[in-house]
Design an enzyme around this catalytic site. Structure first.
Site, PDB file in Angstrom:
ATOM      1  N   GLU A   1      63.660  46.906  23.616  1.00  0.00           N
ATOM      2  CA  GLU A   1      63.085  45.936  24.537  1.00  0.00           C
ATOM      3  C   GLU A   1      63.066  46.478  25.969  1.00  0.00           C
ATOM      4  O   GLU A   1      63.717  47.487  26.275  1.00  0.00           O
ATOM      5  CB  GLU A   1      63.878  44.619  24.455  1.00  0.00           C
ATOM      6  CG  GLU A   1      63.361  43.475  25.312  1.00  0.00           C
ATOM      7  CD  GLU A   1      61.905  43.092  25.037  1.00  0.00           C
ATOM      8  OE1 GLU A   1      61.032  43.977  25.182  1.00  0.00           O
ATOM      9  OE2 GLU A   1      61.648  41.906  24.734  1.00  0.00           O
TER      10      GLU A   1
ATOM     11  N   HIS B   1      60.944  40.331  16.524  1.00  0.00           N
ATOM     12  CA  HIS B   1      62.112  39.873  15.774  1.00  0.00           C
ATOM     13  C   HIS B   1      62.196  38.353  15.720  1.00  0.00           C
ATOM     14  O   HIS B   1      61.586  37.642  16.531  1.00  0.00           O
ATOM     15  CB  HIS B   1      63.400  40.447  16.382  1.00  0.00           C
ATOM     16  CG  HIS B   1      63.645  39.986  17.792  1.00  0.00           C
ATOM     17  ND1 HIS B   1      64.172  38.742  18.093  1.00  0.00           N
ATOM     18  CD2 HIS B   1      63.444  40.602  18.984  1.00  0.00           C
ATOM     19  CE1 HIS B   1      64.275  38.609  19.402  1.00  0.00           C
ATOM     20  NE2 HIS B   1      63.831  39.726  19.978  1.00  0.00           N
TER      21      HIS B   1
END
Length: 415
Positions: free
Chosen positions: A154, A80
């Protein structure tokens, strides 16, 4: 993925969810399915939380096998863009409180342009907002819709999530130091986060490689992409933080029937990743002089422009004829240091390097073998690296820390 009613659902795996992770699930799943997912996750938690630490201990040094593919596949992994917590220096983990900054939005747009010519058949994304938004920007108007996958979240960092780095030092002391010094063996709240993540990295590949189509996009996070990359290359959890993944950096793999895996590029970022955080540290910027493919005068100028962005202390080539020729071409566009690059055989190359940044124009074989030795892998590792003419590879050495691969086969500068 979509359920039978066409509403988005989250892939539920067997890892214990943190409160912030549950918050992600509640905001990602359609309202009618919240209670179902919550109850299902509770059952997974009850059965798995008792065993997660022991399972992680039993996975020491182990790398799980990837699923085989029946047809060739290319997979592009993208981290990202910069998030608000990246900017603040706050530990994010699998929490979902940060969003893209304006810089992160711009990085995602640049990556969209870099991938504009790619005909992806399917796109996966982590449902966390920072990755979800990055994927939306990159995917644009493509069809079919993006697939949300909870397994792509994550790394779970439990009590560390939300802390500023200084808070981690003051509140957790030795435990925070252990996280920085030896992440593969770091334990918190009864968990080994990195070892859990490595196991989950294999689960990510199982989901991604089962997908229909030959060209696949995955938008996720730094640590989980490291775990996927390492698993694909057969590297254990000790390689955490040694395979760089910058904001909006992309990493690409080619998978073939029979189990062959090639790393096509690692950490190709919107801006050339040739400048390190510490320019006094020992770094090697390789330019591939492979005879495969052609490099135009414009491309030689582009290589010179990239090298112009960094202070070069010495310039070498590996003595190969193609390397010497490319060194001459690049030097004609931009003199590398005070003199033109000097010859150094591949065997002598490591001894010829010093502090600061060395520019080395070399064959694909020389570069791949150097990377394998620097990372301390088996010799066969070099055969998994595909390098193209004019591509840039950067290896960094920081003090007593193990070598890191900052990027491999960066080609965005070539026409």
């Amino acid at each position: 993925r979509l359920d039978l009613f066409g509403t988005p659902s989250v892939v539920v795996h067997r890892y214990r969810a943190t409160p912030s992770a549950m918050s992600v699930a509640r905001h990602t799943v359609a309202p009618a399915r919240v209670s179902y997912v919550a109850s299902r996750r509770k059952r997974f938690d009850e059965s798995s939380s008792r065993h997660s630490a022991s399972r992680a201990r039993g996975c020491r040094g182990a790398v799980c096998a990837l699923p085989s593919v029946s047809t060739p596949k290319r997979v592009t992994l993208v981290r990202h863009g910069q998030s608000t917590w990246n900017e603040e220096g706050r530990i994010q983990g699998s929490s979902d409180f940060s969003v893209l900054t304006s810089k992160g939005e711009a990085q995602a747009e640049t990556t969209r342009q870099m991938l504009e010519g790619e005909s992806f058949d399917v796109g996966f994304r982590s449902p966390l907002k920072r990755a979800s938004r990055t994927a939306e920007v990159i995917w644009g108007a493509r069809e079919p819709p993006l697939v949300d996958s909870w397994v792509l979240r994550e790394i779970d960092l439990y009590s560390f999530q939300g802390l500023l780095k200084q808070e981690g030092k003051s509140k957790f002391g030795a435990n925070y130091a252990a996280w920085k010094a030896d992440p593969a063996n770091f334990e918190i709240d009864g968990h080994f986060p990195v070892r859990e993540l490595w196991e989950r990295g294999t689960e990510c590949w199982e989901e991604v490689l089962r997908a229909e189509g030959k060209d696949i996009l995955v938008v996720a996070h730094n640590a989980v992409i490291q775990a996927m990359t390492a698993n694909a290359l057969g590297l254990p959890p000790e390689y955490f933080r040694r395979l760089e993944q910058s904001n909006c950096g992309l990493t690409a793999f080619a998978f073939a029937p029979g189990g062959a895996v090639e790393l096509l590029k690692l950490n190709q970022t919107p801006a050339p990743p040739v400048r390190g955080k510490d320019e006094t540290a020992k770094r090697v910027v390789f330019v591939c002089a492979s005879t495969e493919g052609q490099i135009s005068d414009d491309d030689a100028a582009s290589v010179a422009d990239v090298l112009r962005d960094v202070t070069i202390t010495r310039a070498l080539h590996d003595g190969d004829a193609a390397s010497a020729a490319l060194a001459t071409e690049v030097s004609a566009k931009f003199l590398l240091g005070r003199d033109t690059p000097s010859a150094s055989s591949s065997d002598e190359l490591e001894n010829a390097l010093g502090e600061g940044t060395s520019a080395v124009i070399a064959s694909a074989r020389t570069i791949a073998n150097f990377v394998a030795r620097a990372l301390g892998t088996e010799a066969a590792f070099a055969s998994r690296l595909r390098l193209t003419r004019g591509g840039i590879t950067v290896v960094e050495f920081a003090g007593e820390s193990p070598a890191r691969l900052a990027c491999l086969n960066y080609t965005a500068h070539l026409s």
